[in-house]
Design a protein around this motif. Structure first.
Motif, PDB file in Angstrom:
ATOM      1  N   SER A  36      -5.326  50.278 -19.332  1.00 21.16           N
ATOM      2  CA  SER A  36      -5.106  48.794 -19.289  1.00 21.16           C
ATOM      3  C   SER A  36      -4.598  48.145 -20.666  1.00 21.16           C
ATOM      4  O   SER A  36      -3.946  47.158 -20.932  1.00 21.16           O
ATOM      5  N   TYR A  37      -5.090  49.047 -21.709  1.00 17.73           N
ATOM      6  CA  TYR A  37      -4.827  48.619 -23.051  1.00 17.73           C
ATOM      7  C   TYR A  37      -3.485  48.977 -23.595  1.00 17.73           C
ATOM      8  O   TYR A  37      -2.972  48.697 -24.805  1.00 17.73           O
TER       9      TYR A  37
ATOM     10  N   TRP B 291       0.149  49.520 -25.336  1.00 21.79           N
ATOM     11  CA  TRP B 291       1.181  48.354 -25.858  1.00 21.79           C
ATOM     12  C   TRP B 291       2.434  48.561 -24.905  1.00 21.79           C
ATOM     13  O   TRP B 291       2.962  47.403 -24.437  1.00 21.79           O
ATOM     14  N   ASP B 292       2.825  49.766 -24.316  1.00 25.28           N
ATOM     15  CA  ASP B 292       3.984  49.819 -23.592  1.00 25.28           C
ATOM     16  C   ASP B 292       3.841  49.096 -22.383  1.00 25.28           C
ATOM     17  O   ASP B 292       4.839  48.542 -21.680  1.00 25.28           O
TER      18      ASP B 292
ATOM     19  N   THR C  30       2.668  46.126 -21.793  1.00 27.02           N
ATOM     20  CA  THR C  30       2.537  44.743 -21.927  1.00 27.02           C
ATOM     21  C   THR C  30       4.155  44.190 -21.761  1.00 27.02           C
ATOM     22  O   THR C  30       4.417  43.078 -21.610  1.00 27.02           O
TER      23      THR C  30
ATOM     24  N   PRO D  98       4.556  42.581 -17.620  1.00 27.99           N
ATOM     25  CA  PRO D  98       4.328  41.081 -17.167  1.00 27.99           C
ATOM     26  C   PRO D  98       5.740  40.396 -17.767  1.00 27.99           C
ATOM     27  O   PRO D  98       6.145  39.393 -17.122  1.00 27.99           O
ATOM     28  N   MET D  99       6.202  40.741 -19.011  1.00 28.95           N
ATOM     29  CA  MET D  99       7.230  40.057 -19.578  1.00 28.95           C
ATOM     30  C   MET D  99       8.523  40.240 -18.595  1.00 28.95           C
ATOM     31  O   MET D  99       9.239  39.147 -18.424  1.00 28.95           O
TER      32      MET D  99
ATOM     33  N   THR E 257       8.875  46.093 -25.253  1.00 32.83           N
ATOM     34  CA  THR E 257       7.938  44.890 -25.246  1.00 32.83           C
ATOM     35  C   THR E 257       8.492  43.723 -25.954  1.00 32.83           C
ATOM     36  O   THR E 257       8.426  42.598 -25.265  1.00 32.83           O
TER      37      THR E 257
ATOM     38  N   ALA F  13       9.734  40.057 -24.377  1.00 28.10           N
ATOM     39  CA  ALA F  13       9.422  38.749 -24.585  1.00 28.10           C
ATOM     40  C   ALA F  13      10.691  37.844 -25.049  1.00 28.10           C
ATOM     41  O   ALA F  13      10.799  36.696 -24.551  1.00 28.10           O
TER      42      ALA F  13
ATOM     43  N   SER G 294       1.886  40.988 -11.602  1.00 29.14           N
ATOM     44  CA  SER G 294       1.344  42.181 -12.817  1.00 29.14           C
ATOM     45  C   SER G 294       0.174  42.750 -12.589  1.00 29.14           C
ATOM     46  O   SER G 294      -0.236  43.781 -12.804  1.00 29.14           O
TER      47      SER G 294
ATOM     48  N   ALA H 144      -1.128  46.299 -12.267  1.00 35.50           N
ATOM     49  CA  ALA H 144      -2.167  46.937 -13.320  1.00 35.50           C
ATOM     50  C   ALA H 144      -3.473  47.377 -12.489  1.00 35.50           C
ATOM     51  O   ALA H 144      -3.827  48.436 -12.735  1.00 35.50           O
TER      52      ALA H 144
END
Length: 434
Positions: free
Chosen positions: A54-55, A57-58, A60, A63-64, A247, A251, A283, A287
């Motif tokens: 879950s952590y 960076w890719d 993220t 959801p964007m 990412t 955004a 999302s 996840a």
């Protein structure tokens, strides 16, 4: 080892067949395997896998891009797109039937969701095509099939999921999807042209002729496509130009999609809230499935089942081509019962050692896997695009399925072409790396 394999497969089949959430089925299978066969506490392993899954960076970017797609879905962009495309398609055999194909390709390039592409384009094109006398079966088939390109043409949610769980470059996966995406668009359009010339014109099912229009007016109407093209160019150009990561580009895409929706007169506080909540729900679902797949993958590593499976398949002496045939048939069967994300995560949890042992390029395999997932979107009983079109038309699900059969076959042709000419998927990523 045979006992572990049977218990694993039986537990997974029972949980999936019982109707529980996919994530719970994956978690439950992993928990049963660890509890029955290994003196290891499942709880700490589960916690570690949930955190590790879950952590990243890719992840993220996911959801964007989903949020961006939800905003565009509500922006009225489909109406503008149809109006801009229609004047240019009047002289091509099949005429406005191509609006489903080209429109889906364009919307897919900013949406990343097959269902959203199908609903957005279908709301505009299906009533218009029916009113103008086009063959309804082919109109449904082109929409259901071409809208699956939302999974393949970047930015693709499926590619982000695959890239995260297999530790492949999302940027390279995105650019690898361009060639196969254009290939499928070309195959679909070629089929419609052939059908129009051989069948449609004789039966009078290619609709009314589009009224001639001066070039200046065509160009003026086509200006409605500029926001969409600017969004596509901004997202992909920033990624491949080295200006932004996927990412960061996602955004920026959210902000640009809000501006486009606002300029189109379809953006307010209610649309903002609805799009945000829909993106959060989707999302979180993805996840949760990723976390469940990560835990199952860890459990599988303790059983050595994937490695043993890879060794056994290797001992069979199957050529890569035959392995691909067997794997495709296996995945198509699974695709009848699992959604696309679950299918990708289940495959990467269990058979990736088989793929690596066979020597497949993992970027190429990712594109192949996405195309197979596209095919599962138009196969009952869990073909999401079929449900979307059923909601739009009220048609029987099997009638909709029959309309997609020629395009399902064309997807198989695309896989064969990719196997014979792997550069269709790998040339651009290799050029980017070079």
């Amino acid at each position: 080892m045979l006992t572990i394999s049977l218990v694993t497969l039986l537990a997974l089949a029972l949980l999936l067949g019982s109707g529980v959430w996919i994530a719970f089925a994956l978690l439950g299978t992993g928990w049963i395997v660890l509890t029955l066969f290994f003196p290891l506490p499942a709880g700490p392993i589960l916690a570690s896998d949930f955190w590790g899954a879950s952590y990243g960076w890719d992840l993220t970017a996911l959801p964007m891009f989903i949020w961006m797609g939800e905003i565009l879905f509500r922006s009225g962009l489909g109406n503008n797109m149809f109006q801009a495309l229609a004047p240019w398609l009047g002289r091509i055999p099949g005429r406005l039937l191509h609006s489903n194909i080209i429109g889906s390709g364009l919307f897919a390039a900013v949406c990343g969701s097959s269902a959203a592409t199908c609903a957005t384009v279908g709301k505009m094109t299906l009533p218009e095509l029916k009113q103008r006398g086009y063959d309804e079966r082919l109109a449904i088939g082109t929409l259901a099939s071409a809208s699956t390109l939302g999974l393949l043409i970047p930015p693709s949610i499926m590619m982000i999921v695959y890239g995260v769980v297999t530790e492949q470059s999302i940027s390279r996966l995105f650019i690898a999807g361009i060639g196969p995406g254009l290939l499928l668009l070309g195959l679909f359009m070629a089929y419609v042209i052939g059908w129009a010339l051989l069948v449609g014109n004789k039966q009078g099912k290619v609709g009314e002729a589009v009224a001639p229009m001066p070039l200046a007016r065509k160009l003026r109407i086509s200006l409605q496509l500029l926001p969409l093209l600017a969004l596509i160019g901004g997202i992909l150009g920033s990624i491949y130009g080295g200006i932004a990561s996927p990412t960061e580009a996602a955004a920026c895409g959210v902000v640009l999609s809000m501006l486009i929706a606002r300029a189109n007169g379809h953006f307010n506080a209610i649309i903002f809230k609805d799009a945000l909540f829909a993106a959060v729900r989707t999302s979180c679902m993805i996840a949760f499935i990723i976390a469940g797949a990560s835990f199952l993958s860890s459990a599988m590593s303790f059983t050595h089942l994937p490695m043993n499976l890879a060794q056994q398949i290797g001992d069979l002496g199957l050529s890569p081509a035959m392995l691909l045939v067997v794997l495709t048939l296996f995945l198509l069967v699974l695709g009848c019962f699992l959604d696309g994300i679950s299918l990708i995560l289940l495959v990467t949890s269990i058979i990736m050692p088989v793929i690596e042992t066979a020597g497949f390029d993992l970027i190429w395999f990712g594109i192949y896997l996405v195309i197979v997932v596209e095919m599962s979107q138009i196969t009952p009983p869990v073909g999401f695009n079929l449900f979307v079109i059923q909601g739009l038309t009220g048609k029987d699900i099997m009638a909709i399925t029959r309309a997609t059969v020629p395009f399902f076959a064309l997807m198989i042709v695309a896989i064969i072409l990719m196997s014979v000419f792997p550069g269709i998927a790998t040339y651009l990523p290799q050029a980017m790396r070079g």
